[in-house]
Scaffold this motif. Structure first.
Motif, PDB file in Angstrom:
ATOM      1  N   ASP A  62       0.946  -1.305   0.150  1.00  0.00           N
ATOM      2  CA  ASP A  62      -0.183   0.231  -0.159  1.00  0.00           C
ATOM      3  C   ASP A  62       0.356   1.072   0.249  1.00  0.00           C
ATOM      4  O   ASP A  62       1.892   1.201   0.331  1.00  0.00           O
ATOM      5  CB  ASP A  62      -1.300   0.044   1.117  1.00  0.00           C
ATOM      6  CG  ASP A  62       0.050  -0.607   2.709  1.00  0.00           C
ATOM      7  OD1 ASP A  62       1.094  -0.320   2.378  1.00  0.00           O
ATOM      8  OD2 ASP A  62      -1.387  -0.182   3.426  1.00  0.00           O
ATOM      9  N   ASP A  63       0.626   2.626  -0.010  1.00  0.00           N
ATOM     10  CA  ASP A  63       0.656   3.367  -0.063  1.00  0.00           C
ATOM     11  C   ASP A  63       2.174   3.358   1.257  1.00  0.00           C
ATOM     12  O   ASP A  63       3.193   4.876   1.284  1.00  0.00           O
ATOM     13  CB  ASP A  63       0.074   4.625   0.380  1.00  0.00           C
ATOM     14  CG  ASP A  63      -0.937   5.025  -0.945  1.00  0.00           C
ATOM     15  OD1 ASP A  63      -0.974   4.191  -2.486  1.00  0.00           O
ATOM     16  OD2 ASP A  63      -2.076   5.625  -1.170  1.00  0.00           O
ATOM     17  N   PHE A  64       1.517   3.056   2.313  1.00  0.00           N
ATOM     18  CA  PHE A  64       2.259   2.909   3.192  1.00  0.00           C
ATOM     19  C   PHE A  64       4.079   2.713   3.564  1.00  0.00           C
ATOM     20  O   PHE A  64       5.201   2.725   3.192  1.00  0.00           O
ATOM     21  CB  PHE A  64       2.026   2.981   4.797  1.00  0.00           C
ATOM     22  CG  PHE A  64       2.728   2.620   5.793  1.00  0.00           C
ATOM     23  CD1 PHE A  64       3.186   4.311   6.817  1.00  0.00           C
ATOM     24  CD2 PHE A  64       3.168   1.390   5.998  1.00  0.00           C
ATOM     25  CE1 PHE A  64       4.468   4.133   7.747  1.00  0.00           C
ATOM     26  CE2 PHE A  64       3.899   1.596   7.477  1.00  0.00           C
ATOM     27  CZ  PHE A  64       4.773   2.911   8.299  1.00  0.00           C
ATOM     28  N   LEU A  65       3.859   0.831   2.576  1.00  0.00           N
ATOM     29  CA  LEU A  65       4.364   0.406   2.822  1.00  0.00           C
ATOM     30  C   LEU A  65       5.576   0.826   1.744  1.00  0.00           C
ATOM     31  O   LEU A  65       6.759   0.385   1.011  1.00  0.00           O
ATOM     32  CB  LEU A  65       4.171  -0.760   2.541  1.00  0.00           C
ATOM     33  CG  LEU A  65       3.725  -2.433   3.535  1.00  0.00           C
ATOM     34  CD1 LEU A  65       3.681  -3.138   3.403  1.00  0.00           C
ATOM     35  CD2 LEU A  65       5.204  -1.912   4.751  1.00  0.00           C
ATOM     36  N   GLN A  66       4.967   1.723   0.458  1.00  0.00           N
ATOM     37  CA  GLN A  66       5.639   1.491  -1.177  1.00  0.00           C
ATOM     38  C   GLN A  66       7.378   3.339  -0.360  1.00  0.00           C
ATOM     39  O   GLN A  66       8.097   3.312  -0.870  1.00  0.00           O
ATOM     40  CB  GLN A  66       5.029   2.690  -1.765  1.00  0.00           C
ATOM     41  CG  GLN A  66       4.107   1.545  -2.339  1.00  0.00           C
ATOM     42  CD  GLN A  66       2.962   2.493  -3.327  1.00  0.00           C
ATOM     43  OE1 GLN A  66       3.633   3.283  -3.975  1.00  0.00           O
ATOM     44  NE2 GLN A  66       1.978   1.858  -3.785  1.00  0.00           N
ATOM     45  N   GLN A  67       6.309   4.121   0.003  1.00  0.00           N
ATOM     46  CA  GLN A  67       7.728   5.062   0.724  1.00  0.00           C
ATOM     47  C   GLN A  67       8.232   4.082   1.982  1.00  0.00           C
ATOM     48  O   GLN A  67       9.402   4.635   2.021  1.00  0.00           O
ATOM     49  CB  GLN A  67       6.471   5.722   1.989  1.00  0.00           C
ATOM     50  CG  GLN A  67       7.699   6.603   2.451  1.00  0.00           C
ATOM     51  CD  GLN A  67       6.585   7.915   3.160  1.00  0.00           C
ATOM     52  OE1 GLN A  67       5.062   7.594   3.723  1.00  0.00           O
ATOM     53  NE2 GLN A  67       7.169   9.238   3.770  1.00  0.00           N
ATOM     54  N   GLN A  68       8.110   3.360   3.033  1.00  0.00           N
ATOM     55  CA  GLN A  68       8.871   2.663   3.836  1.00  0.00           C
ATOM     56  C   GLN A  68       9.846   2.075   3.396  1.00  0.00           C
ATOM     57  O   GLN A  68      10.624   1.666   3.254  1.00  0.00           O
ATOM     58  CB  GLN A  68       8.383   2.067   4.509  1.00  0.00           C
ATOM     59  CG  GLN A  68       7.691   2.641   5.484  1.00  0.00           C
ATOM     60  CD  GLN A  68       7.671   4.108   6.639  1.00  0.00           C
ATOM     61  OE1 GLN A  68       8.267   4.268   6.680  1.00  0.00           O
ATOM     62  NE2 GLN A  68       6.557   5.014   5.741  1.00  0.00           N
TER      63      GLN A  68
END
Length: 239
Positions: free
Chosen positions: A109-115
């Motif tokens: 998701d967006d969060f994991l893409q960033q992390q």
């Protein structure tokens, strides 16, 4: 004991005696003079051992009162260094059980893409594990690995030592990690999977782990019950 390592051996012996209850919390260690006689060494060597005990949170040196033993019922997690939970539990001599609650491949998701600095079409291994130590579930590990660096995985691996598999079976060269430590409100997931003993907050250690080629391949949230851990490091002021 050799002269070079004598203060370290004194430190290790006294540490063991504190952990075994021979020197209970809030009691006083023997004086520097008494310890020097006991170990047949100089007070300077004893002083080095006591300084190391102080730096690692075992004693507090108080002027006029000597060295007071501190409470040490918490498990010590090193801030620096990359140590697996299995390696750490073995070094602490603690009985532990790992339970895998969720395992599989997901789209980030967006969060994991960033992390993970991942693309939307990257695949990510998701591993959710609780750690039981001495009969209590007090750590929740949430691990995410980019599949392009970890092509094969299994729940059986997750139940054991993931790093042993990554390094010995897949031949990955794990180099360094960036860490962030925060205190957060307990989530519903924390409450469901951990024995929180009424605590409403949890210590979260976020790890961003890199390979030798500086590629980020793992993001982890390791969630620890407040009363069970202390996070330690050793720092020396440069000159």
């Amino acid at each position: 004991m050799t002269r070079k390592n004598k203060f370290q051996e004194i430190y290790q012996e006294i540490t063991g005696q504190i952990k075994d209850g021979l020197f209970p919390a809030n009691t006083q260690l023997p004086s520097e003079h008494e310890l020097a006689d006991r170990y047949e060494t100089s007070r300077e060597t004893v002083r080095k051992a006591l300084n190391l005990l102080s730096q690692n949170g075992f004693i507090q040196k108080i002027r006029g009162k000597g060295s007071i033993v501190l409470e040490n019922n918490k498990l010590s997690f090193p801030i620096s260094g990359l140590v697996s939970f299995q390696e750490l539990s073995e070094s602490m001599g603690k009985s532990s059980v790992t339970t895998v609650h969720d395992f599989g491949l997901i789209q980030p998701d967006d969060f994991l893409q960033q992390q993970l600095q991942a693309e939307p079409d990257d695949e990510v291994w998701k591993v959710i594990r609780s750690r039981q130590i001495d009969g209590e579930k007090i750590i929740l590990d949430k691990d995410f690995f980019l599949k392009k660096y970890v092509p094969t995985f299994s729940k059986e691996v997750a139940e054991k030592s993931i790093y042993a598999y990554l390094e010995k079976e897949l031949g990955l060269k794990i180099s360094f990690a960036k860490k962030e430590i925060v205190v957060e409100n307990c989530t519903d997931e924390d409450k469901r999977l951990l024995d929180l003993d009424g605590f409403q907050h949890i210590v979260v250690v976020k790890n961003y782990v890199y390979l030798n080629d500086a590629n980020l391949f793992q993001y982890t949230e390791s969630r620890h019950r407040l009363d069970k851990f202390r996070f330690v490091d050793f720092a020396r002021r440069g000159r």
